[in-house]
Write a protein that holds these residues in place. Structure first.
Motif, PDB file in Angstrom:
ATOM      1  N   PRO A   1       0.863  -0.884   0.047  1.00 47.83           N
ATOM      2  CA  PRO A   1       0.013   0.025  -0.768  1.00 47.83           C
ATOM      3  C   PRO A   1       0.946   1.388   0.371  1.00 47.83           C
ATOM      4  O   PRO A   1       2.025   1.319   0.009  1.00 47.83           O
ATOM      5  CB  PRO A   1      -0.516  -0.607   1.326  1.00 47.83           C
ATOM      6  CG  PRO A   1       0.120  -1.042   2.265  1.00 47.83           C
ATOM      7  CD  PRO A   1       0.805  -1.898   1.096  1.00 47.83           C
ATOM      8  N   ARG A   2       0.349   2.396  -0.320  1.00 46.16           N
ATOM      9  CA  ARG A   2       0.986   3.640  -0.342  1.00 46.16           C
ATOM     10  C   ARG A   2       1.358   4.018   1.140  1.00 46.16           C
ATOM     11  O   ARG A   2      -0.034   4.355   1.855  1.00 46.16           O
ATOM     12  CB  ARG A   2       0.681   4.526  -1.172  1.00 46.16           C
ATOM     13  CG  ARG A   2       0.476   4.332  -2.826  1.00 46.16           C
ATOM     14  CD  ARG A   2       0.022   5.124  -3.697  1.00 46.16           C
ATOM     15  NE  ARG A   2      -0.880   5.448  -3.622  1.00 46.16           N
ATOM     16  CZ  ARG A   2      -2.372   5.057  -4.178  1.00 46.16           C
ATOM     17  NH1 ARG A   2      -1.685   4.066  -5.503  1.00 46.16           N
ATOM     18  NH2 ARG A   2      -3.233   6.204  -4.196  1.00 46.16           N
ATOM     19  N   PRO A   3       2.137   4.624   1.294  1.00 46.56           N
ATOM     20  CA  PRO A   3       2.316   5.491   2.460  1.00 46.56           C
ATOM     21  C   PRO A   3       1.328   7.267   2.514  1.00 46.56           C
ATOM     22  O   PRO A   3       1.784   7.309   1.931  1.00 46.56           O
ATOM     23  CB  PRO A   3       3.313   5.604   2.891  1.00 46.56           C
ATOM     24  CG  PRO A   3       3.786   6.136   1.445  1.00 46.56           C
ATOM     25  CD  PRO A   3       3.172   5.230   0.471  1.00 46.56           C
ATOM     26  N   GLU A   4       0.985   7.098   3.663  1.00 46.10           N
ATOM     27  CA  GLU A   4      -0.072   9.171   3.980  1.00 46.10           C
ATOM     28  C   GLU A   4       1.010   9.958   4.050  1.00 46.10           C
ATOM     29  O   GLU A   4       0.394  10.507   3.749  1.00 46.10           O
ATOM     30  CB  GLU A   4      -0.827   8.100   5.051  1.00 46.10           C
ATOM     31  CG  GLU A   4      -2.370   7.384   4.958  1.00 46.10           C
ATOM     32  CD  GLU A   4      -3.297   7.443   3.716  1.00 46.10           C
ATOM     33  OE1 GLU A   4      -3.808   8.862   3.245  1.00 46.10           O
ATOM     34  OE2 GLU A   4      -3.556   6.305   2.614  1.00 46.10           O
ATOM     35  N   GLY A   5       2.535   9.631   4.491  1.00 50.65           N
ATOM     36  CA  GLY A   5       3.006  10.543   4.906  1.00 50.65           C
ATOM     37  C   GLY A   5       3.854  10.110   4.859  1.00 50.65           C
ATOM     38  O   GLY A   5       4.708   8.920   4.758  1.00 50.65           O
ATOM     39  N   PRO A   6       5.468  10.914   5.298  1.00 54.65           N
ATOM     40  CA  PRO A   6       7.030  10.596   5.058  1.00 54.65           C
ATOM     41  C   PRO A   6       7.288   9.766   6.713  1.00 54.65           C
ATOM     42  O   PRO A   6       8.725   9.943   6.047  1.00 54.65           O
ATOM     43  CB  PRO A   6       7.242  12.361   5.280  1.00 54.65           C
ATOM     44  CG  PRO A   6       6.684  12.717   5.560  1.00 54.65           C
ATOM     45  CD  PRO A   6       5.157  12.406   5.123  1.00 54.65           C
TER      46      PRO A   6
ATOM     47  N   ASN B   1      10.603   7.572  -1.928  1.00 53.71           N
ATOM     48  CA  ASN B   1       9.978   7.880  -3.614  1.00 53.71           C
ATOM     49  C   ASN B   1       8.146   6.939  -3.841  1.00 53.71           C
ATOM     50  O   ASN B   1       7.801   8.141  -3.947  1.00 53.71           O
ATOM     51  CB  ASN B   1      10.510   6.876  -4.214  1.00 53.71           C
ATOM     52  CG  ASN B   1      11.693   7.181  -4.792  1.00 53.71           C
ATOM     53  OD1 ASN B   1      11.979   8.404  -5.102  1.00 53.71           O
ATOM     54  ND2 ASN B   1      12.791   6.754  -5.229  1.00 53.71           N
ATOM     55  N   MET B   2       8.326   6.646  -2.387  1.00 48.11           N
ATOM     56  CA  MET B   2       6.742   5.453  -2.528  1.00 48.11           C
ATOM     57  C   MET B   2       5.835   6.688  -1.900  1.00 48.11           C
ATOM     58  O   MET B   2       4.598   7.660  -1.992  1.00 48.11           O
ATOM     59  CB  MET B   2       6.751   4.834  -1.559  1.00 48.11           C
ATOM     60  CG  MET B   2       7.019   3.743  -1.838  1.00 48.11           C
ATOM     61  SD  MET B   2       6.935   2.422  -0.622  1.00 48.11           S
ATOM     62  CE  MET B   2       5.067   1.600  -0.814  1.00 48.11           C
ATOM     63  N   TRP B   3       6.215   7.396  -0.347  1.00 49.54           N
ATOM     64  CA  TRP B   3       5.275   8.415   0.116  1.00 49.54           C
ATOM     65  C   TRP B   3       5.458  10.092  -0.928  1.00 49.54           C
ATOM     66  O   TRP B   3       4.647  10.556  -0.753  1.00 49.54           O
ATOM     67  CB  TRP B   3       6.041   8.942   1.017  1.00 49.54           C
ATOM     68  CG  TRP B   3       7.152  10.230   1.918  1.00 49.54           C
ATOM     69  CD1 TRP B   3       8.719   9.244   1.980  1.00 49.54           C
ATOM     70  CD2 TRP B   3       7.206  11.621   1.005  1.00 49.54           C
ATOM     71  NE1 TRP B   3       9.023  10.859   1.825  1.00 49.54           N
ATOM     72  CE2 TRP B   3       8.768  11.511   1.843  1.00 49.54           C
ATOM     73  CE3 TRP B   3       6.270  12.749   1.335  1.00 49.54           C
ATOM     74  CZ2 TRP B   3       9.219  12.745   1.239  1.00 49.54           C
ATOM     75  CZ3 TRP B   3       6.795  13.904   1.303  1.00 49.54           C
ATOM     76  CH2 TRP B   3       8.087  13.891   1.020  1.00 49.54           C
ATOM     77  N   ARG B   4       6.772  10.372  -1.454  1.00 48.10           N
ATOM     78  CA  ARG B   4       5.806  11.559  -2.575  1.00 48.10           C
ATOM     79  C   ARG B   4       5.450  10.817  -3.529  1.00 48.10           C
ATOM     80  O   ARG B   4       4.062  12.448  -4.200  1.00 48.10           O
ATOM     81  CB  ARG B   4       7.616  11.537  -3.200  1.00 48.10           C
ATOM     82  CG  ARG B   4       8.585  12.634  -2.331  1.00 48.10           C
ATOM     83  CD  ARG B   4      10.002  12.813  -3.380  1.00 48.10           C
ATOM     84  NE  ARG B   4      10.697  14.145  -2.615  1.00 48.10           N
ATOM     85  CZ  ARG B   4      11.612  13.540  -1.860  1.00 48.10           C
ATOM     86  NH1 ARG B   4      11.818  11.770  -2.337  1.00 48.10           N
ATOM     87  NH2 ARG B   4      12.448  13.823  -1.009  1.00 48.10           N
ATOM     88  N   TYR B   5       5.074  10.139  -3.686  1.00 47.54           N
ATOM     89  CA  TYR B   5       4.542   9.432  -4.890  1.00 47.54           C
ATOM     90  C   TYR B   5       3.144   9.458  -4.250  1.00 47.54           C
ATOM     91  O   TYR B   5       1.696  10.520  -5.152  1.00 47.54           O
ATOM     92  CB  TYR B   5       4.831   7.731  -5.576  1.00 47.54           C
ATOM     93  CG  TYR B   5       3.229   7.359  -6.051  1.00 47.54           C
ATOM     94  CD1 TYR B   5       3.418   7.842  -7.757  1.00 47.54           C
ATOM     95  CD2 TYR B   5       2.559   6.659  -6.147  1.00 47.54           C
ATOM     96  CE1 TYR B   5       2.602   7.287  -8.497  1.00 47.54           C
ATOM     97  CE2 TYR B   5       2.275   5.860  -6.878  1.00 47.54           C
ATOM     98  CZ  TYR B   5       1.618   6.490  -8.200  1.00 47.54           C
ATOM     99  OH  TYR B   5       0.793   5.507  -9.094  1.00 47.54           O
ATOM    100  N   SER B   6       3.117   8.917  -2.814  1.00 41.38           N
ATOM    101  CA  SER B   6       1.560   9.324  -2.258  1.00 41.38           C
ATOM    102  C   SER B   6       1.147  11.110  -2.727  1.00 41.38           C
ATOM    103  O   SER B   6       0.054  11.033  -3.135  1.00 41.38           O
ATOM    104  CB  SER B   6       1.673   9.074  -0.839  1.00 41.38           C
ATOM    105  OG  SER B   6       1.829   7.298  -1.650  1.00 41.38           O
TER     106      SER B   6
END
Length: 909
Positions: free
Chosen positions: A308-313, A458-463
């Motif tokens: 799943p995508r993270p909601e924040g950093p 990269n994941m949290w920026r994507y989210s």
């Protein structure tokens, strides 16, 4: 009248024109050869040695057979219908071959041949001939100068690569054929598989947008990976990427990050807005994730398809060794992420389950003797902490470590968590079995913890970027109150008629005034007496500046005199400026109030990018703007959410919220001002560059102290002017209409901030209306879910148009405007046609609102150059069918009488 027509099913017989290229039944290889090592031989061999379920026809007028297969003199001689022609002949022959393919009814082609625009004007002319023939016969073409297309799942290998890719769920698309073959070789050693492997070449026809739309609909593709050298058709790319990125990750690596600087610009914005930074802004705006190296390209494709995508950093790190935790922390913070603060409840729970010597903070060091159960306990507790947005589990093989058993115990957490979990099992053979267990469970593993931390960033920026796409604006996106678009257009046209391309500061400020952007009071004076008169009208102290249509940077020539307290000072300033400037550059001075600058100096501007058109800039302003380079870029038009996101990317944003006793700037007002500025840029295409520098911002005001506007040369035709890569709000479709009962209805395109009103709209619908519209009883909570409504409101006006019918008040006397009807026109990707949908609340049905909405949608379809408009309508929905018939649609019944739907079709001229 309704008809039963056998052509009914033909309207959508091929759901996507690119099916001819990606899923052909029969393939012709034009230029097939038996010459060892030739492209024509390799293409033919790849197609026949990887059966795709169809027939391959070699075309070579010099041979009776190729590789033992009968050959044909031309495509016209092939005895069966051909879906795909793969062309590998000299460049000068390709236009004629495309024409022959069109005449033979071939819908798709891959042009392998090189020697086109990359070799100069003669090659570019050949491309134009190919494009003309393709358009005449409605053919779709991949290439030229490409490697071809692979579909491992179906066995299609229409390339001249040395081997077929492994089957997988990642689609890889590249402009570089050489890179494609390198990635193919790499994929075998890394056991990476692909759903599609595409060399897109020069993009004469099929471009990024076409490919992204196609792969977005492909059930075999879970992630889309792009190697990009140029963006091509910016609107096509942005439209497709923004639509698809919400459901499938799109990861891009873009070559040319360190290319040459842009050409010199007259404005500060033009100086600051580099082309590569503009591409970054475009990727953020579309939800595309940009990475910098090949490894990250495929790391992200894997991780985003599994976790799943993270909601924040905020990342929580669980480790059995301090050093790797520090490495991960450095990479995390250096890349913009943060260590998740551990809550008191989490600390208490960890104290109860971990040895007393655990670190007591994040990274959560569970010590070198950590057992598998200790790992599982720490992970479970950390995952429950609401401060944490994701987790990284690090294992180093120490004396008492059990990598395999630990992996077994962590396997259940791989998919049963709403937060992403990454792992770094450090070591070689000792951890290999554990790594395999985690990977098979869907928990991505990395050899080093700093790599995992970089992937999380990269994941949290994507989210973060995806949320901005569909976050409902807090304030109106299009507040027309106080805007005078006609006055703005008149000012631009007046300046355009004058010699030169630079608008005076006075005219520039008037332009800002027309878009309700506050400016400091300014007067023009052509002699010293007039300057004094203006100063006394304003009140001392004042500022005197050069007024010129040829000189843009006034401070460079001594053209700014500040803090003048008397008539003598004004006269002296006038004389000094006149003396400092050549006669050709002096048109007088402007006199303006000397504003107390005890605030923040900002810059808001726009310049034109060669690929993406107008680009917006926001950041720290003032005379040293190029020195500080504290700026963020974005694409117009903005809404207030996107404006706030631009602010957040700058260093000055923290100060604007109030520091060291200073009052905070009204960020809502600043966001609204940025929205209006973006509308100005999007709606006035003759503007090439524009700056507000400085825009003074403090606790209770926003005011433009200086403005600079540069126009395109007056001889630039309208069709040659650059336009925004994202289509602005279409004001031309706003209107007021009166029902047959005399009730006034405002009809306008939908806006992002309409989402709350749509909730009320759906609450007013009866179950029957819902069933007739959706052919099912969709529950209210499904219809009003934010994920659904935000996408229906925040549309791309280039491929979709939704009109709302809005009453100024409801029947209970509430003054709040109420949406009573919606009509939507959605273009089918790859087709020049659109489908419409219509929904009107029950209390106002039979007042003609639906008919009027559809009439306007038909007019929009004509304005946009569509070939036809269609709709699928329930048989029992006779009211909608009558509306369609009234407006000239043909109602077509299916041949299968069990089918509950009829099709309405309107051919447009």
């Amino acid at each position: 009248m309704p008809t039963s027509d056998p052509s009914y099913n033909l309207l959508s017989a091929r759901s996507q024109p690119l099916d001819a290229i990606f899923s052909p039944t029969n393939v012709a290889v034009i230029g097939a050869s038996e010459q060892a090592g030739s492209v024509g031989r390799t293409l033919l061999w790849n197609l026949i040695s990887n059966p795709f379920g169809g027939t391959v026809f070699p075309v070579n007028p010099k041979r009776d057979s190729v590789l033992g297969i009968r050959a044909y003199d031309s495509i016209a001689d092939v005895p069966e219908q051909v879906d795909l022609a793969v062309i590998a002949t000299p460049a000068f022959t390709v236009p004629g071959i495309i024409k022959e393919c069109g005449e033979a009814g071939v819908p798709g082609a891959i042009v392998i041949s090189a020697g086109f625009r990359e070799v100069g004007e003669e090659g570019a002319a050949l491309e134009q001939d190919i494009a003309r023939h393709a358009a005449d016969y409605n053919m779709r073409i991949v290439g030229p100068n490409c490697l071809g297309v692979m579909r491992p799942k179906t066995g299609l290998n229409a390339t001249f690569a040395g081997a077929m890719a492994n089957e997988g769920n990642v689609a890889f698309v590249s402009q570089s054929g050489a890179l494609l073959t390198s990635i193919l070789d790499w994929s075998f050693s890394e056991n990476v598989g692909f759903s599609a492997f595409v060399s897109i070449g020069s993009m004469l026809d099929v471009d990024w947008g076409d490919i992204i739309y196609y792969l977005g609909d492909d059930p075999a593709t879970k992630s889309i990976v792009l190697y990009m050298e140029s963006i091509g058709n910016a609107r096509s790319f942005i439209s497709a990427a923004r639509d698809v990125a919400q459901s499938k990750p799109i990861i891009v690596i873009k070559a040319g990050r360190t290319g040459a600087a842009a050409e010199a610009a007259a404005s500060h914005t033009g100086t600051l807005a580099g082309s590569d930074a503009v591409l970054d802004a475009a990727f953020r705006r579309t939800g595309v994730l940009r990475v910098n190296d090949i490894n990250d390209l495929f790391y992200m494709a894997e991780v985003l398809s599994k976790q799943p995508r993270p909601e924040g950093p905020n990342l929580s790190i669980v480790t059995n060794a301090g050093g790797p935790g520090v490495l991960a922390t450095d990479a995390l913070i250096g890349g913009g992420g943060t260590l998740a603060p551990i809550s008191d409840d989490t600390t208490k729970a960890l104290d109860e389950r971990l040895p007393a010597a655990w670190s007591g903070s994040n990274p959560i060091d569970i010590l070198g003797d950590a057992s598998p159960q200790r790992y599982a306990d720490a992970l479970e507790i950390a995952a429950d902490d609401e401060n944490s947005d994701g987790l990284l589990v690090v294992l180093t093989p120490q004396a008492m470590t059990e990598p395999t058993k630990t992996a077994e115990l962590l396997r259940p957490y791989a998919r049963d968590n709403d937060k992403p979990i990454l792992a770094s099992w450090m070591g070689g053979d000792a951890v290999r079995r554990g790594v395999n267990i985690l990977n098979q469970a869907g928990l991505p593993t990395f050899a080093y913890p700093d790599t995992a931390a970089r992937v999380f960033n990269n994941m949290w920026r994507y989210s973060y970027n995806l949320r901005a796409l569909y976050e409902t604006p807090r304030l109106p996106t299009d507040d027309a109150e106080g805007l005078d678009r006609d006055a703005a257009t008149a000012l631009v046209e007046e300046a355009d008629a004058q010699p030169g391309t630079i608008m005076t500061e006075y005219a520039s400020k008037k332009l800002l005034d027309a878009y309700n952007i506050p400016t400091v009071e300014t007067h023009v004076a052509t002699d010293a007496d007039a300057a004094v008169e203006a100063a006394e009208a304003i009140g001392y102290p004042v500022v005197v500046k050069l007024h010129s249509t040829t000189i843009t940077h006034k401070t460079d020539v001594g053209g700014v005199k500040l803090n003048l307290h008397s008539a003598d000072a004004v006269r002296s300033a006038f004389a000094d400026i006149e003396d400092a400037v050549s006669e050709d550059g002096f048109d007088g001075v402007t006199v303006q109030d000397m504003v107390d600058t005890d605030g923040y100096e900002l810059i808001i501007g726009s310049s034109v990018d060669a690929q993406l058109g107008p680009v917006l800039l926001f950041g720290t302003g003032g005379s040293l703007v190029e020195v500080f380079e504290d700026r963020a870029l974005g694409l117009p038009p903005l809404n207030t959410t996107l404006a706030r996101r631009m602010m957040e990317q700058t260093r000055i944003y923290e100060a604007l919220q109030g520091v060291r006793g200073r009052d905070a700037v009204d960020l809502d007002a600043l966001a609204s001002l940025m929205v209006r500025f973006s509308q100005l840029v999007a709606e006035q295409p003759r503007i090439k560059e524009i700056d507000i520098n400085p825009l003074l911002a403090d606790g209770d005001r926003l005011v433009a102290l200086d403005a600079r506007v540069v126009l395109h040369p007056s001889d630039t035709p309208d069709e040659a002017l650059p336009h925004p890569a994202i289509r602005p709000y279409p004001h031309q479709y706003e209107d007021t209409w009166t029902t047959e009962e005399g009730r006034e209805v405002r009809i306008r395109p939908i806006r992002p901030e309409d989402e709350p009103n749509l909730v009320d709209f759906h609450k007013a619908l009866s179950e029957r209306s819902v069933y007739l519209r959706y052919a099912s009883l969709m529950k209210l909570d499904q219809r009003v879910a934010h994920e659904r409504l935000s996408r229906l409101c925040f549309i791309d006006y280039d491929r979709e148009m939704a009109l709302v019918a809005e009453r100024p008040s409801d029947m209970d006397g509430d003054d709040t405007p109420k949406i009573v009807g919606i009509g939507r026109l959605t273009q089918r990707p790859g087709h020049n046609e659109a489908e419409f949908g219509m929904l009107v609340i029950d209390t106002v049905q039979r007042e003609g609102i639906g008919t009027e909405l559809l009439r306007r949608l038909v007019q929009i379809g004509e304005d946009e150059g569509l070939d036809r408009i269609t709709a699928d309508i329930l048989k029992q929905n006779r009211a909608m069918q009558r509306v369609c018939e009234k407006l000239g649609f043909e109602i077509i019944y299916p041949q299968d009488h069990a089918d509950e739907m009829v099709k309405a079709v309107l051919e447009l001229e």
